[in-house]
Write a protein that holds these residues in place. Structure first.
Motif, short mmCIF file in Angstrom:
data_model
loop_
_atom_site.label_atom_id
_atom_site.label_comp_id
_atom_site.label_asym_id
_atom_site.label_seq_id
_atom_site.Cartn_x
_atom_site.Cartn_y
_atom_site.Cartn_z
N GLN A 30 0.83 -1.21 0.00
CA GLN A 30 0.00 0.00 0.00
C GLN A 30 0.86 1.26 0.00
O GLN A 30 1.90 1.30 0.66
CB GLN A 30 -0.90 0.03 1.26
CG GLN A 30 -1.86 -1.14 1.37
CD GLN A 30 -2.88 -1.19 0.24
OE1 GLN A 30 -3.18 -0.17 -0.38
NE2 GLN A 30 -3.41 -2.38 -0.04
N PRO A 31 0.40 2.29 -0.71
CA PRO A 31 1.12 3.58 -0.62
C PRO A 31 0.97 4.15 0.79
O PRO A 31 -0.05 3.91 1.45
CB PRO A 31 0.40 4.46 -1.64
CG PRO A 31 -0.94 3.83 -1.84
CD PRO A 31 -0.77 2.36 -1.57
N SER A 32 1.95 4.90 1.25
CA SER A 32 1.87 5.46 2.61
C SER A 32 0.86 6.61 2.65
O SER A 32 0.58 7.25 1.62
CB SER A 32 3.24 5.97 3.03
OG SER A 32 3.57 7.11 2.26
N ILE A 453 -3.76 5.93 -5.51
CA ILE A 453 -5.09 5.30 -5.55
C ILE A 453 -5.02 3.78 -5.48
O ILE A 453 -5.82 3.14 -4.82
CB ILE A 453 -5.85 5.76 -6.83
CG1 ILE A 453 -6.05 7.28 -6.80
CG2 ILE A 453 -7.18 5.02 -6.97
CD1 ILE A 453 -6.72 7.85 -8.02
N HIS A 454 -4.03 3.21 -6.19
CA HIS A 454 -3.96 1.76 -6.26
C HIS A 454 -2.87 1.18 -5.37
O HIS A 454 -1.82 1.81 -5.19
CB HIS A 454 -3.61 1.31 -7.69
CG HIS A 454 -4.63 1.66 -8.70
ND1 HIS A 454 -4.36 2.48 -9.76
CD2 HIS A 454 -5.92 1.30 -8.83
CE1 HIS A 454 -5.43 2.60 -10.51
NE2 HIS A 454 -6.40 1.90 -9.97
N ALA A 455 -3.10 -0.05 -4.92
CA ALA A 455 -2.03 -0.79 -4.26
C ALA A 455 -1.05 -1.27 -5.33
O ALA A 455 -1.41 -1.39 -6.50
CB ALA A 455 -2.62 -1.98 -3.53
N MET A 456 0.18 -1.53 -4.90
CA MET A 456 1.18 -2.07 -5.84
C MET A 456 1.19 -3.58 -5.73
O MET A 456 0.93 -4.13 -4.67
CB MET A 456 2.58 -1.57 -5.45
CG MET A 456 2.72 -0.09 -5.42
SD MET A 456 4.11 0.38 -4.34
CE MET A 456 3.26 1.07 -2.95
N LYS A 457 1.53 -4.23 -6.85
CA LYS A 457 1.67 -5.69 -6.82
C LYS A 457 2.92 -6.06 -7.61
O LYS A 457 2.97 -5.85 -8.82
CB LYS A 457 0.43 -6.35 -7.42
CG LYS A 457 0.39 -7.85 -7.20
CD LYS A 457 -1.00 -8.44 -7.38
CE LYS A 457 -1.35 -8.62 -8.83
NZ LYS A 457 -2.51 -9.48 -9.05
N PRO A 458 3.94 -6.57 -6.93
CA PRO A 458 5.21 -6.84 -7.62
C PRO A 458 5.03 -7.71 -8.86
O PRO A 458 4.32 -8.72 -8.80
CB PRO A 458 6.04 -7.59 -6.56
CG PRO A 458 5.44 -7.21 -5.26
CD PRO A 458 3.99 -6.95 -5.51
N GLY A 459 5.66 -7.29 -9.96
CA GLY A 459 5.62 -8.09 -11.19
C GLY A 459 4.45 -7.77 -12.10
O GLY A 459 4.41 -8.24 -13.24
N SER A 460 3.49 -6.98 -11.61
CA SER A 460 2.35 -6.58 -12.46
C SER A 460 2.40 -5.07 -12.64
O SER A 460 2.67 -4.35 -11.69
CB SER A 460 1.02 -6.90 -11.78
OG SER A 460 0.89 -8.27 -11.59
N GLN A 540 -4.41 -11.10 -17.51
CA GLN A 540 -5.03 -10.20 -16.53
C GLN A 540 -5.56 -11.01 -15.35
O GLN A 540 -6.35 -11.93 -15.52
CB GLN A 540 -6.18 -9.42 -17.17
CG GLN A 540 -6.69 -8.30 -16.27
CD GLN A 540 -7.87 -7.54 -16.86
OE1 GLN A 540 -8.58 -8.07 -17.71
NE2 GLN A 540 -8.10 -6.33 -16.40
N ALA A 541 -5.09 -10.65 -14.17
CA ALA A 541 -5.53 -11.36 -12.96
C ALA A 541 -6.96 -10.94 -12.62
O ALA A 541 -7.49 -9.96 -13.17
CB ALA A 541 -4.59 -11.02 -11.81
N ALA A 542 -7.56 -11.67 -11.68
CA ALA A 542 -8.95 -11.40 -11.31
C ALA A 542 -9.12 -9.98 -10.77
O ALA A 542 -10.18 -9.37 -10.93
CB ALA A 542 -9.39 -12.42 -10.27
N ASP A 543 -8.07 -9.42 -10.17
CA ASP A 543 -8.19 -8.06 -9.62
C ASP A 543 -8.04 -6.98 -10.69
O ASP A 543 -8.03 -5.79 -10.38
CB ASP A 543 -7.13 -7.85 -8.51
CG ASP A 543 -5.70 -8.03 -9.04
OD1 ASP A 543 -5.52 -8.16 -10.26
OD2 ASP A 543 -4.76 -8.05 -8.21
N GLY A 544 -7.87 -7.38 -11.95
CA GLY A 544 -7.77 -6.40 -13.04
C GLY A 544 -6.34 -5.99 -13.35
O GLY A 544 -6.10 -5.26 -14.32
N TYR A 545 -5.37 -6.45 -12.57
CA TYR A 545 -3.98 -6.08 -12.83
C TYR A 545 -3.43 -6.91 -14.00
O TYR A 545 -3.72 -8.10 -14.11
CB TYR A 545 -3.11 -6.33 -11.58
CG TYR A 545 -3.21 -5.24 -10.53
CD1 TYR A 545 -4.44 -4.67 -10.22
CD2 TYR A 545 -2.09 -4.80 -9.84
CE1 TYR A 545 -4.54 -3.68 -9.25
CE2 TYR A 545 -2.18 -3.81 -8.86
CZ TYR A 545 -3.41 -3.26 -8.57
OH TYR A 545 -3.50 -2.29 -7.61
#
Ligand code: PRX
Length: 640
Positions: A30-32, A453-460, A540-545
């Protein structure tokens, strides 16, 4: 010659798509709150505002970030689809937007801080006022040389302030610049001069690279000769000097053709040139990129659409505020540097670090020393540099007291492990990371998170920038749904302002390459009929990433730089002993992918190290050293 299969380190028969599908899902970061509180874009409704139902009018917001000489009347003119005209009817100037309009508030603020590679050499700080003065002088000089709006000028320049100065001088007059990456060979530059029809070449005598002062002017002579052989004359070679007043190259200046820019400029001190009010869709620059044929294509970008797009994404995705110190380690010779060192940051009144050399010179602490000394708080680089810095100095960042609020990765897929090092060590767990997926043709970011706005997900890379509506199609044109675990061809449903206008001089290739596969109604004027084929496979993963899997064409992404396999194969065939050549990508610990060359020798020619050396040399001459940084990888030589 049949191509050997793509090799993976595991030596399995599994395709990349299948590997990706079985790759484990990564946890979110999550962004701070601190980052979110100061971010330029934190409105969660931005994606409603940029929904497809609001297209194309939503992009008025981007155009409003620019200063116009005359307003546009149509947001998107599709009458000649797929040759999109953004903000039709408007008059604008990119140089004015990046320089002149900043003077009222930021005249004495640094636009660029140039950091020479030799650590003992002092930084050069260039304020917006100085940038304005220099750009005007160079524009006045170009005008007197007879170069005018619509003419093309080729640059073969290293990472020095003279490069953005000359680009902005061209933009001021409506001259279309075409910068060829300084690491490309003279021959590669020559073929681009020919394709663009440039009569002027701008170069520099020398520059520092990995501790050596490289004689760069020699490439200009080769480039001019190569262009002439192809039928294009160059009248003037404008030579900047790395040390003004001193010539740091060995090749003689050609009388009548070669001129030292610093000498010419003596007559232009204090000269001013009004920025030309140009139509929105006038071309701003060409950027050559590799494709499926041996001939690189000149992606043509137009002024208003491109500039609005890179301005808005620099503000919302890179999160540049005028008071930030921003450093993008890319080279201006690639699209990343055009969009996110020159045009986007300057239009946002950024202070940017411009670094001449390699990140690991003289050691892997260099970037962090620069960051600490200059107070850099936004950092932008590519996975190859991240892997390299990690390998050579995994704990170096800890030694320096810089603090990044935001970091970007671009150019290649980043594996989660490298991502985590970037986050933990480089970003000290304070900085957000945006993994920005895009390409030369797209002008600016496509797949990315909006960092507050968005969380980060490594590799996506994340979902997509506002107003970008991706879709993954299978080979038949059926949509692949998210979360299905299937990979397919990544497309964008709608045009966007940053999209290229065409391939310079080859409209058919443009339509065929980017729309041929999925357009069903070639005469349609409706943008919905023209999904843009990006050239990458994705899932595309289920979360849209989205996770980007790599190129679907004959292009190898080496350290974030595109090389066409056909280009390398034709370079190999210039060696008389070679009968056939085939190039495949192989995985590389640092560079992501590197080309591996297989050659078949002509009958009677015995395999030898000498032939290998000639193949390496041919690639260096035709393309540049970047094509063959690991000659030992040349393998599989066999006599036919
Ligand atoms: O394969 C994708 C990869 O780089 C290609 C575009 O290369 P180029 O036109 O040279 O532009 C590079 C800088 C934008 C794409 O087709 N690529 C770029 N960014 C990413 C990426 N692959 C995965 N993740 C990225 N963030």
């Amino acid at each position: 010659m049949a191509k050997p299969r793509m090799k993976t380190t595991e030596q399995t028969e599994v395709s990349e798509a299948q590997i990706a599908v079985h790759w484990k899902e990564e946890a979110y970061y999550q962004p701070s709150e601190k980052f979110k509180a100061q971010a330029n874009m934190r409105d969660p409704h931005v994606f409603d505002r940029f929904g497809l139902d609001k297209f194309p009018d939503c992009f008025r917001e981007y155009a409003d970030m620019l200063t116009w000489f005359e307003p546009y009347h149509t947001v998107l003119d599709t009458s000649d689809a797929p040759f999109w005209k953004w903000f039709a009817g408007g008059k604008i100037n990119a140089s004015y937007n990046c320089v002149d309009r900043q003077l009222a508030t930021y005249a004495n603020k640094a636009a660029f801080i140039f950091v020479p590679e030799p650590e003992a050499e002092r930084d050069v700080v260039m304020t917006y006022q100085e940038l304005y003065d220099r750009v005007n002088e160079v524009a006045a000089m170009l005008r007197d040389l007879g170069v005018k709006a619509g003419d093309r000028v080729t640059f073969h320049m290293p990472m020095v302030p003279q490069l953005p100065i000359t680009m902005l001088a061209c933009a001021r007059l409506g001259i279309i610049h075409s910068q060829v990456f300084g690491g490309f060979s003279g021959q590669a530059c020559g073929s681009r001069i020919h394709d663009s029809g440039s009569r002027v070449l701008v170069t520099m005598d020398s520059y520092w690279r990995n501790g050596a002062l490289v004689d760069h002017k020699a490439n200009a002579d080769i480039a001019v000769r190569a262009a002439k052989e192809l039928g294009q004359d160059v009248d003037k070679v404008l030579v900047w000097q790395r040390y003004p007043g001193k010539y740091s190259a060995k090749t003689p200046m050609v009388p009548g053709r070669d001129v030292f820019v610093d000498d010419l400029l003596k007559d232009y001190q204090g000269k001013k040139v009004e920025p030309v009010a140009l139509p929105s869709e006038a071309p701003l620059f060409l950027m050559y990129s590799s494709g499926t044929t041996g001939k690189p294509k000149g992606a043509q970008h137009g002024i208003a659409g491109y500039l609005s797009y890179v301005t808005a994404t620099s503000k919302w995705i890179l999160d540049i505020h005028p008071e930030d110190i921003y450093w993008c380690m890319a080279d201006i010779g690639w699209i990343t540097g055009h969009s996110y060192i020159v045009y986007g940051p300057l239009a946002n009144a950024a202070t940017s670090v411009l670094y001449e050399g390699v990140p690991t010179f003289p050691d892997a602490g260099r970037p962090w020393r620069i960051a600490e000394r200059l107070g850099v708080n936004i950092f932008h680089t590519a996975p190859t540099a991240i892997r390299m810095l990690r390998k050579l100095g995994p704990q170096e960042p800890r030694k320096y007291k810089y603090h990044f609020k935001s970091m970007t990765t671009v150019g290649e897929p980043i594996e989660p492990e490298a991502w985590r090092w970037y986050y933990d060590e480089v970003g000290k767990r304070e900085a957000v990371i945006t993994d920005t997926w895009w390409m030369t043709e797209t002008g600016g970011f496509l797949g990315t998170t909006v960092p507050a706005i968005h969380a980060m997900k490594p590799g996506s890379c994340g979902p997509a920038a506002p107003g970008i509506h991706p879709v993954i199609y299978d080979e038949t044109g059926a949509e692949i749904s998210k979360g299905s675990g299937k990979a397919g061809n990544m497309c964008i449903r709608n045009p966007w302002p940053g999209i290229m206008q065409t391939i310079w001089g080859d409209h058919d290739r443009y339509v065929k390459t980017y729309y041929g596969k999925y357009n069903k109604h070639p005469r349609s004027k409706d943008w919905r009929d023209w999904p843009f084929l990006c050239g990458d496979g994705a899932v595309q993963a289920a979360d849209g990433y989205y996770r980007i899997l790599g190129r679907i064409d004959d292009v190898i992404n080496v350290a974030g730089h595109r090389l066409g396999t056909k280009e390398i194969e034709s370079a190999c065939l210039t060696v008389p002993e070679i009968a056939e050549a085939a190039v495949v990508p192989v995985q590389d610990e640092l560079k992501g992918r590197v080309p591996e060359v297989y050659v078949a020798l002509k009958p009677g020619v015995p395999p030898s190290q000498a032939v290998i050396d000639r193949v390496v040399k041919a690639n260096e001459e035709v393309i540049g050293k970047i094509a063959c940084s690991r000659p030992s990888r040349i393998a599989g030589m066999s006599a036919t």
